[in-house]
Scaffold this motif. Structure first.
Motif, mmCIF file in Angstrom:
data_model
loop_
_atom_site.group_PDB
_atom_site.id
_atom_site.type_symbol
_atom_site.label_atom_id
_atom_site.label_comp_id
_atom_site.label_asym_id
_atom_site.label_seq_id
_atom_site.Cartn_x
_atom_site.Cartn_y
_atom_site.Cartn_z
ATOM 1 N N GLY A 102 8.025 1.008 0.873
ATOM 2 C CA GLY A 102 7.571 0.318 -0.215
ATOM 3 C C GLY A 102 7.465 -1.138 -0.101
ATOM 4 O O GLY A 102 7.827 -1.688 0.869
ATOM 5 N N PRO A 123 2.568 2.533 4.024
ATOM 6 C CA PRO A 123 3.216 2.852 2.615
ATOM 7 C C PRO A 123 3.376 3.907 2.602
ATOM 8 O O PRO A 123 2.857 4.939 2.598
ATOM 9 C CB PRO A 123 1.694 2.533 1.551
ATOM 10 N N ILE A 130 1.615 1.189 -4.617
ATOM 11 C CA ILE A 130 1.273 -0.246 -3.535
ATOM 12 C C ILE A 130 -0.046 -0.368 -3.862
ATOM 13 O O ILE A 130 -1.202 0.586 -3.566
ATOM 14 C CB ILE A 130 1.858 0.327 -2.169
ATOM 15 N N THR A 136 -0.139 6.731 -1.439
ATOM 16 C CA THR A 136 0.757 6.323 -0.608
ATOM 17 C C THR A 136 1.465 7.715 0.082
ATOM 18 O O THR A 136 1.308 8.893 -0.534
ATOM 19 C CB THR A 136 1.956 5.687 -1.211
#
Length: 319
Positions: A102, A123, A130, A136
């Motif tokens: 992250g 990610p 994000i 993600t």
């Protein structure tokens, strides 16, 4: 580029192993050696690095967590720690690094890139917080884990005619709560990005009771407050028996969904392409089902925005 490294950092997320597999096999397909760095940036500082081959990533696509393990490193935040990491990379002849994690993980990749060491970020976090990507790695699996729990809890809540507060992860981002609440038919959804009038929650519960509804489900993101505190307040205000379930780390584990496996595979392969094309300091993502990449500096300065249209829709559907 003939040698690249890969590490996972921060919180684990289902699908990380699928991304690791994609990176290793995509690189080997292009005659590039791959080195797995164990225990994140701390393992990098300590030289905990192993050469990987095709067999190293066999039968891991279906596994949750990360076979490379992960940790948080205070030492890496210092210039001295970062230089130790670069020294280890140079020692193994590793010319580029792929980092799965992250925003905290990306800050590390940013620092290495600034010091002349090319990094690409992927990610991987269940929070889906994000910017620069619609999803993600790990979010879809965590969401389905929460939905399964909501469905099971609803069965008991209906049988006992109870109100149930379910606390989910999301310290700064409400995506898990929002998507789970909308797909699970929750009466109210509490997320960090929007302030919810407590009286609206009570009114919604009472309206349901008046029309014969036997249960109410309230989804609370942990960043809003304690599920137990909300449970006590709701029971006081309504007089209805109220129970609280805190799902906790169960949301992070488990077999990744097909969606997460596909997303991780696509992002892992694309990250390798970026390094081989001489790119650095970029994060790969997916937007409108198309692979994209963004400057990590932009990703770290922008803010993830929750879909307020979905949030408003959830309120309209829970009349």
């Amino acid at each position: 580029m003939k040698k690249i490294g890969i590490l996972t950092s921060g919180g684990d997320a289902p699908g990380m192993n699928a991304a690791i597999r994609a990176v290793v096999r995509k690189a080997i397909y292009h005659n590039v050696e791959v080195f797995g760095i164990m225990n994140g940036y701390q393992g990098l500082i300590e030289g905990n690095i192993e050469r990987m081959d095709v067999g190293s990533v066999g039968d891991i696509i279906q596994r949750g967590g990360t076979v490379l393990l992960t940790s948080r490193s205070e030492e890496f935040k210092s210039d001295e720690g970062q230089q130790k990491a670069i020294d280890q990379l140079n020692k193994f002849g590793i010319e580029g690094l792929i980092v799965i994690g992250g925003d905290g993980s990306f800050r590390g990749a940013q620092k290495l890139t600034e010091k002349g060491y090319p990094c690409i970020g992927i990610p991987g976090t269940i929070d889906n917080d994000i910017p620069g990507t619609d999803f993600t790695i790990g979010f879809d699996t965590a969401l389905n884990t929460v939905i399964e729990a909501v469905d099971r809890i609803r069965d008991t809540a209906t049988s006992h005619e109870r109100t149930t507060v379910i606390e989910v992860m999301g310290r700064d981002a409400g995506d898990i709560a929002l998507w789970a609440g909308l797909s699970g038919g929750a009466e109210s959804i509490l997320i960090p990005e929007e302030k919810e009038d407590f009286q609206d929650i009570i009114d919604r519960i009472n309206r349901g009771k008046e029309r014969g509804k036997k249960h109410s489900i309230i989804i609370v993101a942990e960043g809003v407050g304690s599920g137990f505190e909300y449970g006590e307040r709701i029971q006081e205000a309504t007089g209805l028996e109220t129970r609280v379930s805190v799902l906790g780390y169960i949301q992070r584990g488990g077999t990744p969904t097909a969606a997460d496996r596909v997303l991780a595979s696509r992002l892992g392969g694309y990250a390798v392409e970026m390094l081989l094309d001489g790119k650095a300091g970029r994060m790969v993502g997916i937007q409108s089902n198309r692979l994209t990449d963004h400057d990590i500096n932009d990703i770290l300065t922008e803010k993830h925005i929750v879909d307020l249209k979905m949030y408003n829709l959830s309120k309209e559907l829970s009349i």
